[in-house]
Design a protein around this motif. Structure first.
Motif, short mmCIF file in Angstrom:
data_model
loop_
_atom_site.label_atom_id
_atom_site.label_comp_id
_atom_site.label_asym_id
_atom_site.label_seq_id
_atom_site.Cartn_x
_atom_site.Cartn_y
_atom_site.Cartn_z
N MET A 162 4.71 2.75 8.99
CA MET A 162 4.59 2.78 7.53
C MET A 162 3.31 2.04 7.16
SD MET A 162 8.42 2.24 5.93
CE MET A 162 7.85 2.76 4.30
N ARG A 163 2.45 2.70 6.38
CA ARG A 163 1.19 2.08 5.97
C ARG A 163 1.31 1.59 4.53
NH1 ARG A 163 -1.71 5.72 7.49
NH2 ARG A 163 -2.49 4.82 9.43
N TYR A 164 0.97 0.32 4.33
CA TYR A 164 1.02 -0.31 3.01
C TYR A 164 -0.40 -0.54 2.50
CZ TYR A 164 5.94 -1.50 3.90
OH TYR A 164 7.29 -1.45 4.16
N TRP A 165 -0.59 -0.29 1.20
CA TRP A 165 -1.89 -0.49 0.57
C TRP A 165 -1.77 -1.55 -0.53
CZ3 TRP A 165 -6.36 1.94 2.14
CH2 TRP A 165 -6.21 3.02 3.02
N PRO A 166 -2.75 -2.46 -0.59
CA PRO A 166 -2.75 -3.45 -1.68
C PRO A 166 -3.16 -2.79 -2.99
CG PRO A 166 -4.70 -3.72 -0.31
CD PRO A 166 -3.87 -2.66 0.34
N VAL A 167 -2.34 -2.95 -4.00
CA VAL A 167 -2.56 -2.28 -5.29
C VAL A 167 -2.50 -3.31 -6.40
CG1 VAL A 167 -1.69 -0.55 -6.90
CG2 VAL A 167 -1.55 -0.13 -4.43
N ALA A 168 -3.36 -3.13 -7.39
CA ALA A 168 -3.36 -4.04 -8.54
C ALA A 168 -3.82 -3.29 -9.78
CB ALA A 168 -4.27 -5.24 -8.29
N SER A 169 -3.45 -3.82 -10.91
CA SER A 169 -3.96 -3.30 -12.18
C SER A 169 -5.41 -3.74 -12.33
CB SER A 169 -3.12 -3.86 -13.34
OG SER A 169 -3.79 -3.73 -14.56
N ALA A 170 -6.28 -2.80 -12.69
CA ALA A 170 -7.69 -3.14 -12.90
C ALA A 170 -7.83 -4.16 -14.01
CB ALA A 170 -8.47 -1.87 -13.22
N GLU A 171 -6.98 -4.05 -15.03
CA GLU A 171 -7.03 -5.01 -16.14
C GLU A 171 -6.66 -6.41 -15.65
OE1 GLU A 171 -5.71 -7.52 -19.32
OE2 GLU A 171 -4.35 -6.65 -17.83
N LEU A 172 -5.68 -6.51 -14.76
CA LEU A 172 -5.29 -7.81 -14.20
C LEU A 172 -6.45 -8.43 -13.42
CD1 LEU A 172 -3.04 -9.91 -13.41
CD2 LEU A 172 -2.64 -8.48 -11.39
N LEU A 173 -7.10 -7.62 -12.60
CA LEU A 173 -8.21 -8.14 -11.81
C LEU A 173 -9.37 -8.56 -12.71
CD1 LEU A 173 -8.27 -5.69 -8.75
CD2 LEU A 173 -7.06 -7.87 -9.02
N ASP A 174 -9.64 -7.80 -13.75
CA ASP A 174 -10.75 -8.14 -14.66
C ASP A 174 -10.52 -9.48 -15.33
OD1 ASP A 174 -12.07 -5.82 -14.02
OD2 ASP A 174 -11.36 -4.69 -15.77
N ARG A 175 -9.25 -9.82 -15.59
CA ARG A 175 -8.94 -11.10 -16.23
C ARG A 175 -9.21 -12.28 -15.32
NH1 ARG A 175 -3.63 -9.28 -17.62
NH2 ARG A 175 -2.84 -11.19 -16.63
N TRP A 233 -0.37 -8.39 -8.08
CA TRP A 233 -0.74 -7.38 -7.12
C TRP A 233 0.30 -7.35 -6.01
CZ3 TRP A 233 -1.89 -7.56 -1.87
CH2 TRP A 233 -1.94 -8.84 -1.30
N GLY A 234 0.38 -6.22 -5.30
CA GLY A 234 1.35 -6.13 -4.21
C GLY A 234 1.03 -5.00 -3.26
N MET A 235 1.70 -5.03 -2.12
CA MET A 235 1.56 -3.99 -1.11
C MET A 235 2.57 -2.88 -1.40
SD MET A 235 -0.73 -4.57 1.33
CE MET A 235 -1.68 -5.90 2.12
N ILE A 236 2.11 -1.66 -1.52
CA ILE A 236 2.97 -0.51 -1.79
C ILE A 236 2.85 0.50 -0.65
CG2 ILE A 236 3.37 1.45 -3.34
CD1 ILE A 236 2.58 -0.27 -5.66
N PRO A 237 3.98 0.98 -0.13
CA PRO A 237 3.91 1.98 0.95
C PRO A 237 3.18 3.24 0.48
CG PRO A 237 6.14 1.12 0.74
CD PRO A 237 5.37 0.63 -0.45
N GLU A 238 2.43 3.82 1.38
CA GLU A 238 1.67 5.02 1.05
C GLU A 238 2.57 6.13 0.52
OE1 GLU A 238 -0.92 7.94 3.80
OE2 GLU A 238 -1.66 5.85 3.72
N GLY A 239 3.80 6.21 1.05
CA GLY A 239 4.72 7.24 0.62
C GLY A 239 5.27 7.05 -0.78
N MET A 240 5.06 5.88 -1.38
CA MET A 240 5.54 5.61 -2.73
C MET A 240 4.39 5.37 -3.71
SD MET A 240 8.98 3.28 -2.41
CE MET A 240 8.43 2.10 -1.19
N MET A 241 3.19 5.69 -3.30
CA MET A 241 2.02 5.41 -4.13
C MET A 241 2.03 6.28 -5.40
SD MET A 241 -0.47 3.30 -4.00
CE MET A 241 -0.56 2.93 -2.25
N PRO A 242 1.79 5.68 -6.57
CA PRO A 242 1.68 6.47 -7.81
C PRO A 242 0.55 7.48 -7.71
CG PRO A 242 1.95 4.13 -8.31
CD PRO A 242 1.71 4.22 -6.83
N ASP A 243 0.72 8.59 -8.38
CA ASP A 243 -0.28 9.67 -8.35
C ASP A 243 -1.65 9.15 -8.81
OD1 ASP A 243 1.66 11.41 -7.54
OD2 ASP A 243 2.03 12.24 -9.53
N GLY A 244 -2.66 9.53 -8.07
CA GLY A 244 -4.03 9.23 -8.46
C GLY A 244 -4.59 7.94 -7.91
#
Length: 293
Positions: A162-175, A233-244
Motif C-alpha cells: 500500500m502506497r501512502y502519499w502526504p497530502v495537505a490543504s494548500a491554504e493550510l501550507l500557505d498559512r 496534513w496526513g498520509m493518505i493511501p493511494e487507493g483513497m486519494m480524492p479525485d484530482g
C-alpha cells in the motif's frame, strides 16, 4: 484440558464480563464461573482478573492462544465428523487488520465471507506495525501486518504494497510559510490515526522536524475529511486519494513533494494450525490482496 472450560475462558476475554460471556454460551452465570474456576484449579494459577472488563493475567495471556486453537480445532472436528448438532455450530475467527486495508481491499474479503453461514468474524482494527502483537498474544488467529518474520507458531505470506502519499490543504501550507516561501513544518498541524500511528512521524523525520500539534482521528473517513478540511496534513493511501490530487488538479489539496510517499509492505500471518475455516479465510484474503489498490 476440558475444551468447555477453555471456551469459557476465551469467551470471557472476548466479551469482557462473565455475565456477557455466559449469555453467549447459553449457560447460567454460576455454571460459567464454575468452568473458569475448574480451569484455574487445573493449571494452578489465576487466569482472569475479576474486573470490568475482564482481562487475562500473565498466566492467562500465556494460555490464551493455545485455548483459541483448541476450541477452533474442536469446532472444526465436530463439523467434519458430523457430530449431532455440529452443522449448526459457528466457527469464530478473530483477525487483526489495519484500518486502511479494512476500508479498501479487505472489503472484498468481507464480500466473500458474506456467503458463508458457518463462520463468525471478530475483526480487530490496529496499525499495521502492531497487528502482529495481537497475533503473538493470542488475541487473534491471523493478521494483516507489516512484519514479514513469522510469529512463533505462524506462517507468513506477502500480500502486496500500500502506497501512502502526504497530502495537505494548500491554504493550510500557505498559512505556515515564511518570508522566503518555505513551509515551517514544525508549525504545521499533523493528523494521526492513533497514538501508535507512525506514518506521519516517519515522513517528518526526513525533514528533521517534529510537529507542535498532532490531532488524533481514529476513523478512516474522518481522518481523510480532517486532511481535506485543512485540520492538518496526513498520509493518505493511494487507493483513497480524492479525485484530482495525484494529477495536481484538485482545487485545494496538494501532494507534499518534500516529504514524498511511504510504502507499507503487507503480509498475512496466520496460525499453522490447519483449521479449514482459517484456510478458507486465508484463500479469500489472498484473492482480495491480489487486487490491492
Amino acid at each position: 484440558m476440558n475444551t468447555d472450560h477453555l471456551r469459557a475462558f476465551v469467551t470471557a476475554v472476548d466479551e469482557g464480563t462473565f455475565e456477557a460471556a455466559s449469555a453467549v454460551l447459553g449457560i447460567s452465570g454460576s455454571a460459567f464461573s464454575q468452568r473458569v474456576k475448574a480451569l484455574e484449579k487445573e493449571v494452578g494459577q489465576v487466569l482472569l482478573t475479576r474486573t470490568v472488563p475482564v482481562r487475562p493475567t500473565e498466566a492467562g495471556a500465556a494460555l490464551l492462544r493455545t485455548a483459541r486453537q483448541m476450541t477452533l480445532l474442536e469446532d472444526e472436528a465436530r463439523r467434519s465428523l458430523g457430530f449431532r448438532g455440529a452443522g449448526d455450530e459457528i466457527v469464530t475467527l478473530s483477525v487483526a487488520v489495519n484500518a486502511d486495508s479494512l476500508y479498501t481491499w479487505f472489503q472484498r474479503v468481507l464480500q466473500e465471507a458474506a456467503t458463508w453461514d458457518d463462520v463468525e468474524l471478530h475483526l480487530h482494527a490496529e496499525d499495521q506495525e502492531h497487528t502482529h502483537e495481537l497475533l503473538r498474544g493470542g488475541t487473534v488467529s491471523a493478521a494483516v501486518t507489516e512484519t514479514p518474520t513469522p510469529v512463533s507458531g505462524c506462517r507468513a505470506t506477502a500480500l502486496g504494497t500500500m502506497r501512502y502519499w502526504p497530502v495537505a490543504s494548500a491554504e493550510l501550507l500557505d498559512r505556515h510559510r515564511g518570508d522566503d516561501g518555505a513551509v515551517d513544518w514544525a508549525r504545521v498541524p499533523q493528523v494521526d490515526y492513533s497514538i501508535r500511528d507512525s506514518l506521519q512521524r516517519s515522513g517528518l523525520r526526513r525533514l528533521g522536524v517534529s510537529p507542535r500539534v498532532t490531532h488524533l482521528i481514529p476513523s478512516v473517513e474522518a481522518y481523510n475529511a480532517a486532511v481535506a478540511h485543512g485540520l492538518g496534513w496526513g498520509m493518505i493511501p493511494e487507493g483513497m486519494m480524492p479525485d484530482g490530487v495525484m494529477e495536481g488538479e484538485h482545487p485545494d489539496l496538494v501532494l507534499v513533494e518534500e516529504i514524498g510517499p511511504t510504502e507499507a509492505h503487507l503480509h498475512w500471518q496466520r496460525w499453522t494450525t490447519g483449521a479449514p475455516a482459517l484456510d478458507r479465510f486465508t484463500d479469500a484474503v489472498r484473492r482480495a490482496a491480489a487486487r490491492m489498490a
